[in-house]
Design a protein around this motif. Structure first.
Motif, PDB file in Angstrom:
ATOM      1  N   ALA A 164       0.845  -1.194   0.000  1.00 24.09           N
ATOM      2  CA  ALA A 164       0.000   0.000   0.000  1.00 24.09           C
ATOM      3  C   ALA A 164       0.883   1.247   0.000  1.00 24.09           C
ATOM      4  N   ARG A 165       0.370   2.306  -0.598  1.00 23.20           N
ATOM      5  CA  ARG A 165       1.107   3.576  -0.641  1.00 23.20           C
ATOM      6  C   ARG A 165       0.323   4.635   0.142  1.00 23.20           C
ATOM      7  N   TYR A 166       1.014   5.259   1.091  1.00 19.63           N
ATOM      8  CA  TYR A 166       0.372   6.204   2.014  1.00 19.63           C
ATOM      9  C   TYR A 166       1.387   7.251   2.424  1.00 19.63           C
ATOM     10  N   ARG A 167       0.948   8.503   2.459  1.00 16.97           N
ATOM     11  CA  ARG A 167       1.783   9.589   2.963  1.00 16.97           C
ATOM     12  C   ARG A 167       1.089  10.203   4.163  1.00 16.97           C
ATOM     13  N   LEU A 168       1.866  10.553   5.171  1.00 18.97           N
ATOM     14  CA  LEU A 168       1.268  11.189   6.340  1.00 18.97           C
ATOM     15  C   LEU A 168       0.534  12.457   5.912  1.00 18.97           C
TER      16      LEU A 168
END
Length: 389
Positions: free
Chosen positions: A312-316
């Motif tokens: 999964a790709r996630y940025r704060l």
């Protein structure tokens, strides 16, 4: 000075709530879709509403309910933004305010720029105002999202009459820089367009990011802009109808004053009472505790995804309690949320509703207890493992 994070209410108590989050799915589903949070209300809000019920203060909203003064004080205290209270009006909620302003600054068939992926009601709101959506997606450089100023300029040069801004941005949690907002204001001024800024997530900005009110970004912003905001998102008051419409110049203030009186009558008395209590200084400590809890959860989500959904790709997010996550690597289709709800029993917001940029994405509400967030991601992780097998 350290801040004690706010503690979410226990699940057995939350499931007694009758709101959308807790009445849309069966009890075996963890609800993390709609933007409601699981924390107790700020004590000042609870006290104000309790007192209103106690004395039967359940009538019509008065002509001058005082929220203009309270919001002006809040803006000065929290953001160093000086607002003239005479340039503040109120209405039922942010989207009501956006529709009415768009109706006033556009004509039927005019094009309004939106910047997807963006809060789904933006599309409906533009259409409700009689205008036409013009999509200018955010620029994604792989590290953060930003406004496509060149694309917005092209749209304005081709005749678009307004920009509907999300500041901070939902679903990415982006806090737009003062520089980009100032540039947007100059573009709007040059082309004779308006900017309507939804700033409902402004109280929820995480350090080191800094919120810039659009109207305060540049002198041109005050001349072309309209801000619409509410305490409802940060303080979990969506069921109590109240929002404010703020202007920064006499010309735009005249436009808002020219809106029908019914626009103000749509604000509910309980909504006004609750918003005023939220904007009061005595609720600031509660807000700091909420921000601390949300900061921990946005970081916890990164750890949980790395452990259970490593592709999964996630940025704060810079702001808010909503996480934008790309799970397209798992092959769960263009819209993964229904499958996740059906098989993992976790309800997430549907990515494609935010625009085609949301294909393969989900939006996760992290405004909950850490153990609830952990259980939800573990369930989805098990789903990923099972489907690999």
């Amino acid at each position: 000075m350290s801040v004690t994070p706010l503690q979410a209410l226990p699940l057995d108590l939350l499931r007694q709530r009758s709101s959308t989050k807790w009445r849309s799915y069966a009890e075996d589903v963890i609800p993390m879709f709609v933007a409601e949070t699981d924390f107790p209300l700020a004590p000042a809000i609870t006290a104000a509403l309790h007192r209103a019920v106690e004395i039967g203060d359940t009538g019509y909203t008065p002509p001058r309910p005082g929220i203009d003064l309270d919001f002006a004080a809040y803006a000065e205290r929290r953001w160093g933004w000086t607002v003239d209270p005479s340039r503040i009006r109120w209405t039922g909620d942010v989207m009501m305010g956006v529709v009415e302003v768009l109706r006033a600054v556009t004509r039927p068939g005019d094009r309004v720029v939106v910047t997807p992926p963006v809060y789904p009601p933006f599309y409906d709101t533009v259409e409700e105002a009689g205008a036409v959506v013009e999509r200018v997606p955010l620029v994604d450089d792989g590290e953060r999202w930003s406004l496509d100023l060149a694309g917005i300029e092209s749209a304005l040069a081709a005749g678009a009459r307004a920009v509907l801004l999300c500041n901070p941005h939902n679903p990415t949690g982006t806090v737009h820089s003062r520089e980009s907002l100032a540039a947007l204001a100059r573009l709007a001024a040059h082309y004779g367009a308006s900017v309507v800024s939804d700033e409902i997530h402004a109280p929820l900005v995480h350090a080191p990011a800094v919120f810039t009110p659009f109207l305060d970004a540049a002198p041109e912003a005050a001349a072309v802009g309209y801000a619409v905001t509410s305490a409802s998102k940060a303080y979990n008051l969506a069921g109590l109808k109240c929002a404010v419409i703020v202007t920064g110049a006499e010309g735009t203030a005249t436009v808002v004053r020219g809106l029908p009186w019914e626009v103000e009558w749509r604000a509910g008395l309980f909504g006004v009472i609750a918003n005023r209590a939220a904007f009061a200084a005595e609720s600031d400590e509660w807000l700091e505790g909420l921000l601390a809890a949300l900061d921990e959860n946005r970081r916890l989500l990164a750890d949980l995804l790395a452990e259970h959904l490593p592709r999964a790709r996630y940025r704060l997010p810079d702001a808010g309690f909503l996480a934008w996550v790309d799970v397209s690597a798992y092959g769960w289709g263009d819209n993964p949320a229904p499958l996740i709800r059906r098989e993992a029993k976790v309800a997430l917001h549907h990515g494609p509703l935010f625009g085609t940029e949301g294909i393969g994405h989900v939006r996760i509400n992290v405004g909950c207890a850490p153990e609830v967030l952990r259980e939800a991601i573990e369930r989805i992780g098990r789903l990923a493992g099972e489907r690999r097998e």
